[in-house]
Design a protein around this motif. Structure first.
Motif, PDB file in Angstrom:
ATOM      1  N   ASN A 196       7.219  19.248 -55.651  1.00 49.80           N
ATOM      2  CA  ASN A 196       6.903  20.637 -56.003  1.00 49.80           C
ATOM      3  C   ASN A 196       7.138  20.924 -57.484  1.00 49.80           C
ATOM      4  O   ASN A 196       6.496  21.816 -58.054  1.00 49.80           O
ATOM      5  N   PHE A 197       8.034  20.188 -58.111  1.00 50.97           N
ATOM      6  CA  PHE A 197       8.199  20.300 -59.558  1.00 50.97           C
ATOM      7  C   PHE A 197       6.918  19.833 -60.251  1.00 50.97           C
ATOM      8  O   PHE A 197       6.440  20.476 -61.196  1.00 50.97           O
ATOM      9  N   ILE A 212       4.300  22.477 -60.200  1.00 54.13           N
ATOM     10  CA  ILE A 212       4.455  23.494 -61.248  1.00 54.13           C
ATOM     11  C   ILE A 212       3.877  22.995 -62.570  1.00 54.13           C
ATOM     12  O   ILE A 212       3.284  23.763 -63.331  1.00 54.13           O
ATOM     13  N   LEU A 216      10.801  23.548 -65.445  1.00 54.42           N
ATOM     14  CA  LEU A 216      12.217  23.787 -65.198  1.00 54.42           C
ATOM     15  C   LEU A 216      12.585  25.244 -65.482  1.00 54.42           C
ATOM     16  O   LEU A 216      13.425  25.830 -64.791  1.00 54.42           O
ATOM     17  N   GLU A 255      16.823  19.266 -58.943  1.00 51.56           N
ATOM     18  CA  GLU A 255      18.259  19.519 -58.946  1.00 51.56           C
ATOM     19  C   GLU A 255      18.907  18.740 -60.072  1.00 51.56           C
ATOM     20  O   GLU A 255      18.463  17.654 -60.465  1.00 51.56           O
ATOM     21  N   THR A 313      13.634  15.481 -60.209  1.00 53.87           N
ATOM     22  CA  THR A 313      12.552  16.393 -59.849  1.00 53.87           C
ATOM     23  C   THR A 313      11.726  15.800 -58.720  1.00 53.87           C
ATOM     24  O   THR A 313      11.624  14.577 -58.572  1.00 53.87           O
ATOM     25  N   VAL A 334      12.471  21.604 -55.328  1.00 54.65           N
ATOM     26  CA  VAL A 334      11.756  21.506 -56.606  1.00 54.65           C
ATOM     27  C   VAL A 334      12.458  20.502 -57.523  1.00 54.65           C
ATOM     28  O   VAL A 334      11.856  19.528 -57.980  1.00 54.65           O
ATOM     29  N   LYS A 352      11.485  27.112 -62.435  1.00 51.69           N
ATOM     30  CA  LYS A 352      12.394  26.847 -61.319  1.00 51.69           C
ATOM     31  C   LYS A 352      13.709  27.624 -61.477  1.00 51.69           C
ATOM     32  O   LYS A 352      14.217  28.239 -60.525  1.00 51.69           O
ATOM     33  N   GLN A 353      14.263  27.622 -62.700  1.00 52.16           N
ATOM     34  CA  GLN A 353      15.542  28.302 -62.896  1.00 52.16           C
ATOM     35  C   GLN A 353      15.404  29.823 -62.855  1.00 52.16           C
ATOM     36  O   GLN A 353      16.296  30.515 -62.350  1.00 52.16           O
ATOM     37  N   TRP A 387       1.242  22.568 -53.005  1.00 53.57           N
ATOM     38  CA  TRP A 387       2.642  22.959 -52.852  1.00 53.57           C
ATOM     39  C   TRP A 387       3.079  22.675 -51.419  1.00 53.57           C
ATOM     40  O   TRP A 387       2.345  22.953 -50.472  1.00 53.57           O
ATOM     41  N   ILE A 419       8.990  32.025 -56.807  1.00 54.14           N
ATOM     42  CA  ILE A 419       8.222  31.106 -57.658  1.00 54.14           C
ATOM     43  C   ILE A 419       7.015  31.826 -58.244  1.00 54.14           C
ATOM     44  O   ILE A 419       6.709  31.711 -59.437  1.00 54.14           O
ATOM     45  N   ASP A 452      15.233  30.666 -59.269  1.00 51.76           N
ATOM     46  CA  ASP A 452      16.572  30.575 -58.677  1.00 51.76           C
ATOM     47  C   ASP A 452      17.391  31.833 -58.971  1.00 51.76           C
ATOM     48  O   ASP A 452      18.093  32.358 -58.092  1.00 51.76           O
TER      49      ASP A 452
END
Length: 335
Positions: free
Chosen positions: A302-303, A306, A317, A240, A299, A238, A320-321, A232, A120, A324
């Motif tokens: 934690n989203f 951000i 997003l 999905e 979301t 975060v 996050k991606q 956090w 992150i 990932d």
């Protein structure tokens, strides 16, 4: 951009640019009424030398390109599919993996101390500045003066940031006319605005200076500290993507960035998260236009954290991606 970019940007139209043009000043900013007020404040409230502040404002230059840029931030003009393509490129992922490897000990220390995943932290720096490669070419003094004195829609905010900038450069021993950053005055690897710099930048290598401008060690620690201070939650998810659908206008698609509903609310509506999340956990569903059609995302807290860095769910997003993708390459067995 900054730490923390800025909510509520107004998309200017040509007529408004005409109005803005009338705010152009003759001479330097130090000669304007607003400039004189700021000089008086810096002297009376913060003990600055009057001649020094006058000199700094006299040197600051209005930049019209900044006024144009702030009217069309990518988060306000692109779809998710378009926005994603900017940040989820193979080269950015490859550079992120190299960055994580180069500063492996620093990331491990930051993750241990603050509870924020290394991926992150790296994703933030990757999205903001391509891991420190593009930190901005505008003098921060010019950017903040332009926006403080010649951009009425956000002048109060940027005037405050200009005050914070002068305080920050004095505290850190930086030359106010030498520091460069984004069109909105964001600085360094993590693109902190001045107030964020003062509140969240830390000296993570113990050299006595919190330098996120040129020091990646301090930058990594400072981004982790920022997320920690914004609550956090270590180990929590975060966001999905859900396979279910929600029609536009559904009351389950709330407008506020902060989650107002719970996982149970979505389960009651037939939306079942794949991740193990307690029913009482705060959640917010967002419907985005992806490259191949609508995408429904659920979301979590934690989203939202951000989005404290940049008040946009597209930005969050993307972070996050990217995180990932970095994690998939580092820990393929866990995916």
């Amino acid at each position: 951009m900054t730490a923390v970019r800025f909510p509520g940007f107004i998309r200017l139209v040509p007529v408004l640019f005409g109005v803005l043009a009338s705010f152009a000043h003759a001479g330097g900013y130090e000669a304007t009424p607003e400039g004189r007020q700021l000089i008086e404040e810096m002297v009376a409230k913060y003990g600055f030398d009057q001649v020094r502040v006058e000199s700094l404002l006299a040197d600051a230059t209005r930049i019209d390109k900044i006024l144009e840029s702030i009217s069309r931030p990518a988060e306000k003009t692109l779809t998710w599919g378009e926005y994603r393509q900017i940040f989820l490129k193979p080269d950015r992922i490859k550079r992120g993996l190299a960055f994580l490897e180069e500063y492996e000990e620093v990331f491990a220390r930051a993750e241990s101390r603050f509870g924020v995943p290394a991926t992150i932290i790296a994703a933030i720096i990757g999205v903001e500045t391509w891991y420190g490669n593009y930190t901005g070419n505008y003098r921060v003094m010019d950017a903040l003066a332009t926006l403080a004195f010649d951009y009425p829609p956000r002048s109060r905010f940027f005037r405050s940031e200009l005050v914070q900038y002068l305080l920050m450069t004095r505290e850190q021993g930086f030359d106010p006319l030498a520091v460069k950053g984004s069109y909105a005055g964001a600085m360094g690897y993590g693109q902190f605005i001045s107030s964020s710099y003062r509140n969240f930048a830390i000296d993570f290598d113990d050299d006595g200076i919190a330098d996120i401008l040129t020091n990646p060690v301090d930058a990594i620690g400072s981004v982790a500290n920022y997320f920690s201070k914004h609550h956090w939650r270590e180990g929590e998810p975060v966001a999905e993507r859900l396979e279910s659908d929600l029609p536009e206008g559904s009351p389950l698609l709330t407008r506020e960035l902060k989650p107002r509903l719970t996982v149970s609310d979505y389960r009651d509506a037939g939306l079942e998260p794949r991740q193990e999340v307690e029913g009482g956990a705060a959640a917010r569903a967002i419907l985005l236009q992806g490259a191949k059609g609508p995408e429904l995302w659920l979301t979590y807290h934690n989203f939202y954290v951000i989005t404290r860095y940049n008040h946009s769910h597209l930005y969050a997003l993307a972070v996050k991606q990217l995180a990932d993708e970095l994690d998939k390459h580092r820990n393929p067995d866990q995916w």
